[in-house]
Every structure is written in structure tokens, then in C-alpha cells.
Design an enzyme around this catalytic site. Structure first.
Site, PDB file in Angstrom:
ATOM      1  CD  GLU A  12       1.385  -5.768  -1.441  1.00  0.00           C
ATOM      2  OE1 GLU A  12       0.862  -6.817  -1.597  1.00  0.00           O
ATOM      3  OE2 GLU A  12       1.236  -4.612  -2.053  1.00  0.00           O
TER       4      GLU A  12
ATOM      5  CD  GLU B 257       2.094  -7.357  -6.044  1.00  0.00           C
ATOM      6  OE1 GLU B 257       1.143  -7.804  -6.784  1.00  0.00           O
ATOM      7  OE2 GLU B 257       2.593  -7.838  -5.045  1.00  0.00           O
TER       8      GLU B 257
HETATM    9  O1  AHR Z   1      -2.349  -7.220  -0.318  1.00  0.00           O
HETATM   10  C1  AHR Z   1      -3.075  -7.615  -1.498  1.00  0.00           C
HETATM   11  C2  AHR Z   1      -2.484  -7.553  -2.781  1.00  0.00           C
HETATM   12  O2  AHR Z   1      -1.422  -8.203  -2.915  1.00  0.00           O
HETATM   13  C3  AHR Z   1      -1.822  -5.993  -3.205  1.00  0.00           C
HETATM   14  O3  AHR Z   1      -2.949  -5.333  -3.533  1.00  0.00           O
HETATM   15  C4  AHR Z   1      -1.126  -6.531  -4.239  1.00  0.00           C
HETATM   16  O4  AHR Z   1      -0.019  -5.565  -4.385  1.00  0.00           O
HETATM   17  C5  AHR Z   1      -0.485  -8.058  -4.131  1.00  0.00           C
HETATM   18  O5  AHR Z   1      -0.614  -8.710  -5.113  1.00  0.00           O
END
Ligand code: AHR
Length: 492
Positions: A295, A173
Site C-alpha cells: 500500500e 495491518e
Molecule cells: O487503502 C486504504 C486503507 O489504508 C486500507 O484498507 C488499509 O490497509 C490502510 O490503512
């Protein structure tokens, strides 16, 4: 009426088993307490990893595990997490709760976890606050088989032979917690950092570039334009927050409106996949580069009374249906999606298992992952559905989704979901080319939309035999109860 055709003779390619991957971050009680209790703990453990959680996770046949973050990855300095534990540096986990991280779970412990789970490690490196040298040395430490400063250090720390590391993420990210970069800037950094992520010996690294947030199509455009030739995968992150990011909504105390919004938002990932894929197709028509959804999941407000930085939430039958919808969508995009990692494995966001002291419960999402593991590395077969639409706030979404695959022994599995809170879904399915005789089913559902497993009632939501189908000749009529995930299996 809903209807569909399953055509066993039309192959749609292999469903990469890595779609059933997981993600474990140094966040809240995921690593510490959830997985790692230490060798001296009263909780039965193997090399410091708790046995109950280990066994439950082993039963999922997890193909790949992403670590150490997430946002944590871009402030993690791996050298702090090797060597004698008592000497390891203590740091503040600024992203997640501001707690002291004692670095007792580091590279060696993660690799041991992967070995015990028989899963492939996916390491996420630090671009945001790390250096090229640090990233490069981590790869050398883990994978170089020979004489070198990092390989020698690894050996001195007890690991003679290098590990195999296939998947390596270059930052996380980086449009947000990983450095708030513009795509042009990150694309250049990606090019530079990945240069020093070396393939040592026969260890070939599959390099994953940090991808877009949700619908940031410009990010994908820039990354594909600038770095296509230097990456193997590009990530995508998407979470279902029924109330939006800042007031996500409660995991348990939600109303029917929130259920419907959650379903519609779960379906929304298909639009994102299609639009990001179209951009990827422009630069990579042969689909060499994988879309890595590293994610995803349903992310709600934390359970009342728990640390807001720990992201601990309960998991209901709503989460089971969201998982089923998402996994069916990923299966159906197997031409581009080669990995997905639900967030997160233990005690965080849409978890597989929840722990409290020495107790552990399995969540409804866990049961979906277990039910769907038959799709891992199976051959996707054509499933065309023509189904009713539901609507919320002017947005339509399907009542039913599904995917189908054939295992090597010829067993055919058809997974179906019904997102409707009130109505059953009757589906007339034509079964073309299905030679196997016996049809059986399994279902995950419950009578109330917020039913869940608790430490007092751990089996409230669990898989049960499913018999609401009638086969006649080449077709079957299936009746999916409201709020359900079903697997139909045809085998001899
Ligand atoms: O999964 C929780 C968080 O969500 C992670 O650390 C991040 O990559 C995302 O914003």
C-alpha cells in the site's frame, strides 16, 4: 547544475515487474461501480466488469493485483462471496462507509478480472476476524485439483479447474485495523495461520506477512526475528498525507507549501525502505525475503460532498510527480523490493481511473504508470545523480530523481522527475556505454500545480512528446520543466 552518469554496462539486477502492481479493495466505488457493474448493467461489460475500465487497465500491463483489502480483508469471509449471487449473504462494510456489501463480487469474479487483465492474483486473507480453518479452506477452494470438500464446492460453483494463486497475504495491518495486535502476538499468529496455507500440487504460494506501519522498526525486528524462515515477503505501508493523517489536505485546493511538503513526504519513503531493509539484512543477508510495499500513494481528504468513507479524491500533476518519485525509488531498491501495489486502482485514493456513471477518465497517475511500464522486468542499469536540494520546514529533499533500465532488445529508458514548483532542472547526463543512436522523450507536466483531468476536460494532463534535450557525443543535457515526469528512451 544537476549532473549524473548513466552506465549501461553496469547491471543492477532485474526490476521486478510486480513493482507496478495495483490494489483493489471493497471500499467506496473501487469494486462496485468502478470495476464491477454486473452482467445486466447498461454499461458495456464483460462478465459484469465494465469494458472501458478494463481496457484502460489492460493498457497498463498490470502484473499483480491485491484484493479484497486492506482493512476489509480482515473482516471478509470468503464463503459469503461464492455460489449463486442472489443467495449471497449481505454484510455491512463497517470500515468503509457502513454500506451493505452484497458480495456479488467474490472469488470467482476476482479471478475473472485477473484473467481478463492478464494479471497475477494476490489474495489477502483474514487473520483479524477469521479462523485458521477459513483461511486454509480458501486456499483449498482456489488451488486444490482433486476430490475434496472445497474443490468439489468450487466445481459445483462453475470452476472445474483450480486457479493458480501465487501471492497470499496473511492478514493486513494487524497492528491496526487488522486486530490492533502487538508484533509478538501477530508473529505467533502468522506462524500458525501460514502453516495451513498449503501448496497444493504444483501451486507454490509466496507467503506475505503483514508488515510495519511507516517507521515502526520494532515490528520489522520482531517479525524478522520470529518468522523469517516461514515467510517469503514482508509488507510495508506508507502514504503521503501532506497535512498528517487526521487532516490530510485537499487533493486539488492546495498551496505551494503543501506541494513542497508532499514532495518531501514522497521522498521520505526512501528512508523507511533503507531502515527496514537494514533490519531485514540482519536476519536475511541473502535477501531471500522480499519487501512488499503493498500500500502506497498520496492520500488526501475526500472530495467535498462525497461519502467520507469512500476515500474518493481527485488526482493532479502533483500526484503524477509523487508517483514518478516513488516508482524511481522502488526501481532503485530492486534488490529488496519485489512488489509494490499503489492504493488504489479505481475511484479510491491515488487512483488510475475515475468513473462517474458510464463515464471514465484517466488520471495523471495513470499516465505515469503507462509511461513507466518499460521498466517492468527490465535490467536496472547504474544511474548516479548529483542534484540540487530543495528544502521545506528544515527538511531537505532532491530536486530531481531518476532510475534507468535496459530492455531485452537493448532499449534504454531513463525516467526523471523534477519536484520543483518554480524552477526547471537542467541536468548534464553522461551516457557511458550507450551504443544506441536515437534519443526520444515523453513528458507529463502542466502549467498549474493542481491541473487535473475532469469529466469536462479529460485530457488536460496527458503525456506529450519531450524535446528539451541536447545530445552531444557521450552526454546529453536535459531540461526538465518544473513539476514534471520525463522518460527518455534510447533505441535504434
Ligand atoms: O487503502 C486504504 C486503507 O489504508 C486500507 O484498507 C488499509 O490497509 C490502510 O490503512
Amino acid at each position: 547544475m544537476n549532473k549524473g552518469i548513466v552506465n549501461v554496462d553496469i547491471s543492477k539486477g532485474i526490476i521486478d515487474k510486480n513493482i507496478y502492481g495495483q490494489f483493489a479493495e471493497h471500499l467506496g466505488r473501487c469494486i462496485y461501480e468502478g470495476l464491477w457493474v454486473g452482467e445486466d448493467s447498461d454499461i458495456p461489460n464483460t462478465n459484469g466488469i465494465r469494458n472501458d475500465v478494463l481496457q484502460a487497465l489492460k493498457d497498463l500491463s498490470i502484473p499483480v493485483l491485491r484484493w479484497p483489502g486492506g482493512c476489509f480483508a480482515d473482516e471478509y469471509h470468503w464463503k459469503d462471496g461464492v455460489g449463486p449471487r442472489a443467495d449471497r449473504k449481505r454484510m455491512v462494510n463497517t470500515h468503509w462507509g457502513g454500506l451493505v456489501e452484497n458480495n456479488h463480487f467474490g472469488t470467482h469474479e476476482f479471478m475473472k478480472l485477473c484473467e481478463l487483465l492478464e494479471t497475477e492474483p494476490y489474495i489477502n486473507g483474514n487473520v483479524g476476524s477469521g479462523s485458521v480453518q477459513e483461511m486454509s479452506e480458501w486456499v483449498e477452494y482456489m488451488t486444490f485439483d482433486g476430490e475434496s470438500p472445497m474443490a468439489n464446492w468450487r466445481k459445483a460453483n462453475g470452476q472445474e479447474k483450480p486457479w493458480k494463486v501465487k501471492y497470499f497475504g496473511v492478514g493486513n495491518e494487524n497492528w491496526g485495523c487488522g486486530g490492533h495486535m502487538r508484533p509478538e502476538y501477530y508473529a505467533d499468529l502468522y506462524r500458525r495461520f501460514q502453516t495451513y496455507v498449503r501448496h497444493y500440487g504444483d501451486n507454490r504460494i509466496f507467503k506475505i506477512a503483514g508488515g510495519a506501519n511507516v517507521d515502526d522498526y520494532n515490528w520489522t525486528e520482531v517479525m524478522m526475528r520470529e518468522s523469517t524462515h516461514l515467510m517469503d515477503g514482508l509488507s510495508l505501508h506508507y502514504y503521503v498525507h501532506p497535512g498528517g493523517f487526521w487532516a490530510k489536505g485537499d487533493a486539488v485546493r492546495f498551496d505551494e507549501q503543501e506541494w513542497r511538503v508532499s514532495m518531501q513526504k514522497a521522498y521520505h519513503i526512501e528512508e523507511l525502505i533503507n531502515k527496514h531493509s537494514t533490519i531485514m539484512d540482519k536476519y536475511d543477508p541473502d535477501k531471500r525475503i522480499a519487501m512488499i510495499v503493498d500500500e502506497w500513494g498520496a492520500w488526501y481528504d475526500v472530495e467535498p460532498g462525497t461519502n467520507p468513507g469512500f476515500l474518493y479524491q481527485q488526482n493532479t500533476v502533483r500526484d503524477a510527480v509523487i508517483a514518478g518519485i516513488s516508482l524511481n525509488i522502488f526501481n532503485n531498491h530492486n534488490d529488496r523490493i519485489k512488489m509494490a501495489n499503489i492504493a488504489q486502482m479505481v475511484n479510491v485514493i491515488q487512483a488510475m481511473v475515475l468513473t462517474e456513471g458510464d463515464q471514465m477518465i484517466l488520471t495523471p497517475t495513470y499516465h505515469v504508470f503507462k509511461m513507466f511500464k518499460v521498466h517492468q522486468n527490465a535490467e536496472r542499469i547504474a544511474l548516479d545523480l548529483d542534484v540540487n536540494k530543495l528544502e521545506i520546514d528544515g527538511n531537505q529533499y532532491p530536486q530531481v530523481n531518476g532510475s534507468a533500465s535496459k530492455q531485452q532488445d537493448g532499449t534504454v529508458n531513463i525516467s526523471l522527475t523534477n519536484a520543483d514548483i518554480d524552477n526547471e532542472a537542467v541536468i548534464q547526463l553522461e551516457l557511458r556505454g550507450l551504443t544506441v543512436a536515437n534519443l526520444s522523450g515523453e513528458i507529463i507536466t502542466s502549467s498549474k500545480m493542481n491541473d487535473r483531468n475532469t469529466f469536462d476536460n479529460p485530457n488536460k494532463v496527458q503525456p506529450l512528446p519531450f524535446k528539451q534535450f541536447n545530445r552531444s557525443g557521450e552526454s546529453v543535457q536535459v531540461t526538465l520543466p518544473p513539476m514534471s515526469v520525463v522518460m527518455l528512451t534510447a533505441k535504434d
